[in-house]
Scaffold this motif. Structure first.
Motif, PDB file in Angstrom:
ATOM      1  N   ILE A  20       1.219  -1.545  -0.174  1.00 36.02           N
ATOM      2  CA  ILE A  20       0.157   0.118   0.276  1.00 36.02           C
ATOM      3  C   ILE A  20       1.042   1.777  -0.228  1.00 36.02           C
ATOM      4  N   GLY A  22       4.124   1.707  -0.897  1.00 36.11           N
ATOM      5  CA  GLY A  22       4.795   1.863  -3.031  1.00 36.11           C
ATOM      6  C   GLY A  22       3.684   1.894  -3.205  1.00 36.11           C
ATOM      7  N   ALA A  23       2.474   1.755  -3.380  1.00 36.25           N
ATOM      8  CA  ALA A  23       1.412   1.917  -4.491  1.00 36.25           C
ATOM      9  C   ALA A  23       0.937   3.495  -4.708  1.00 36.25           C
ATOM     10  N   GLN A  26       4.581   6.242  -4.907  1.00 37.56           N
ATOM     11  CA  GLN A  26       5.609   6.150  -6.052  1.00 37.56           C
ATOM     12  C   GLN A  26       5.210   6.900  -7.423  1.00 37.56           C
ATOM     13  N   ASN A  28       6.784   6.656 -10.106  1.00 35.93           N
ATOM     14  CA  ASN A  28       6.818   5.829 -11.690  1.00 35.93           C
ATOM     15  C   ASN A  28       6.063   5.120 -11.465  1.00 35.93           C
ATOM     16  N   VAL A  30       5.857   1.905 -13.027  1.00 34.23           N
ATOM     17  CA  VAL A  30       6.717   0.315 -12.944  1.00 34.23           C
ATOM     18  C   VAL A  30       6.671   0.525 -11.293  1.00 34.23           C
ATOM     19  N   MET A  31       7.254   1.405 -10.977  1.00 37.04           N
ATOM     20  CA  MET A  31       7.451   1.293  -9.309  1.00 37.04           C
ATOM     21  C   MET A  31       5.882   0.649  -8.846  1.00 37.04           C
ATOM     22  N   MET A  33       3.255  -0.386  -9.953  1.00 36.67           N
ATOM     23  CA  MET A  33       3.164  -1.730 -10.531  1.00 36.67           C
ATOM     24  C   MET A  33       3.483  -3.116  -9.245  1.00 36.67           C
ATOM     25  N   MET A  34       4.935  -2.513  -8.575  1.00 38.70           N
ATOM     26  CA  MET A  34       5.989  -3.890  -8.011  1.00 38.70           C
ATOM     27  C   MET A  34       4.905  -3.549  -6.631  1.00 38.70           C
ATOM     28  N   GLY A  35       4.489  -2.496  -6.290  1.00 36.62           N
ATOM     29  CA  GLY A  35       3.648  -1.627  -4.823  1.00 36.62           C
ATOM     30  C   GLY A  35       2.326  -3.249  -5.004  1.00 36.62           C
ATOM     31  N   GLU A  37       2.105  -5.977  -6.575  1.00 32.61           N
ATOM     32  CA  GLU A  37       2.673  -7.034  -6.838  1.00 32.61           C
ATOM     33  C   GLU A  37       2.702  -7.492  -5.033  1.00 32.61           C
ATOM     34  N   LEU A  38       3.707  -6.958  -4.360  1.00 27.36           N
ATOM     35  CA  LEU A  38       3.746  -6.652  -2.712  1.00 27.36           C
ATOM     36  C   LEU A  38       2.034  -6.740  -2.556  1.00 27.36           C
ATOM     37  N   MET A  72      -1.579 -11.506 -10.809  1.00 26.80           N
ATOM     38  CA  MET A  72      -0.686 -10.596 -11.069  1.00 26.80           C
ATOM     39  C   MET A  72       0.037 -10.757 -12.155  1.00 26.80           C
ATOM     40  N   MET A  76       0.374  -7.331 -15.165  1.00 28.41           N
ATOM     41  CA  MET A  76       2.230  -6.749 -15.781  1.00 28.41           C
ATOM     42  C   MET A  76       1.818  -6.293 -17.061  1.00 28.41           C
TER      43      MET A  76
END
Lengths: 103, 171
Positions: A20, A22-23, A26, A28, A30-31, A33-35, A37-38, A72, A76
């Motif tokens: 949460i 990170g999403a 961030q 960016n 792509v960043m 999207m990493m959030g 993913e977590l 997921m 992506m």
């Protein structure tokens, strides 16, 4: 009460919280999207823990994990599609510069 | 302390630590690798919880997915190596609070809910795979088919939005 179950659910909650953060923080794509993913990873840990410690006799919990993995992969694929389109048109995937998409 | 408890705790802490590193480092390649290690630790945690098939699947799938993500990071980022220590965050305080509240809420639910009787043993790996196969080809077949169809749709949609727009009509 099972310590193993509490440990697994706490791990899931921590991953969800980090995701949460990170999403939301961030800029960016792509960043972000990493959030996401977590966040989904946190959900998966909970599902596996529920299957193992509460209902190991039915495979529905494992089936649900497969669906989350599918989500997921879809996230992506579509996310990178949007990133490529955005990078091609604007030369950047910074979401601060995408405020005009709000309409 | 049982071996299962130790490994669930160890891999759980590893997954959380690498998850935090994803947003702490300036290098985007390191971010992608940290996410890979976090997801791999989760796969190991699944193995510790005796979900062998899902554990192996998680490790294999995430190794591929994060490798692709690292390539995209290098392609799209202005400073993929993180040499400029450029801050790429916004609304940090709100995000921290949202993450913290989510974590505390999740832990409170985990601790205070009565989860009922705990299963002592899980089916062996071969039986799990049989059960999952029967579940996929039986009661959950429609859901599984829909998942496959949705992936196909996502692949077509991702390709369609990422191909360049044609300038003028092609003869």
């Amino acid at each position: 009460m099972s310590i193993e179950l509490i440990l697994a659910l706490t791990t899931g909650a921590a991953l969800f919280g980090v995701g949460i953060y990170g999403a939301l923080s961030q800029t960016n794509l792509v960043m972000i999207m990493m959030g996401v993913e977590l966040i989904l990873a946190g959900a998966m840990v909970n599902l596996v823990a529920f299957w193992r410690f509460l209902h190991p006799d039915t495979a529905a919990g494992q089936m649900f994990v497969l669906i989350v993995m599918t989500v997921m992969a879809i996230e992506m694929a579509v996310g990178f599609g949007v990133a490529i389109a955005r990078f091609r048109s604007r030369g950047s995937v910074e979401m601060e510069e995408a405020v005009e998409l709000k309409g | 302390m049982t071996a299962q408890m130790f490994f669930i705790g160890f891999f759980g802490i590893s997954a959380i630590w690498f998850g935090v590193v994803v947003f702490r480092t300036f290098s985007m390649v390191r971010s992608a690798l940290a996410l890979l290690f976090s997801q791999t630790a989760l796969g190991a945690m699944f193995l510790a919880m005796q979900a062998e098939f899902l554990g192996v699947l998680q490790i294999m799938m995430m190794a591929t997915e994060m490798s692709i993500m690292a390539i995209f990071m290098v392609m799209f980022m202005m400073d993929p190596g993180g040499m400029g220590t450029m801050d790429m965050t916004h609304q940090k305080r709100l995000s921290l609070w949202a993450g913290f509240v989510s974590f505390v809420g999740g832990v409170a639910i985990a601790v205070f809910v009565d989860w009922g009787p705990i299963a002592a043993i899980a089916p062996d790996a071969a039986q799990q795979t049989i059960d999952l196969g029967l579940e996929i080809l039986g009661r959950s077949m429609l859901i599984f088919e829909m998942a496959g169809l949705t992936i196909l749709t996502a692949m077509i949609a991702a390709t369609a939005i990422s191909i360049p727009e044609l300038k003028g009509k092609q003869q």
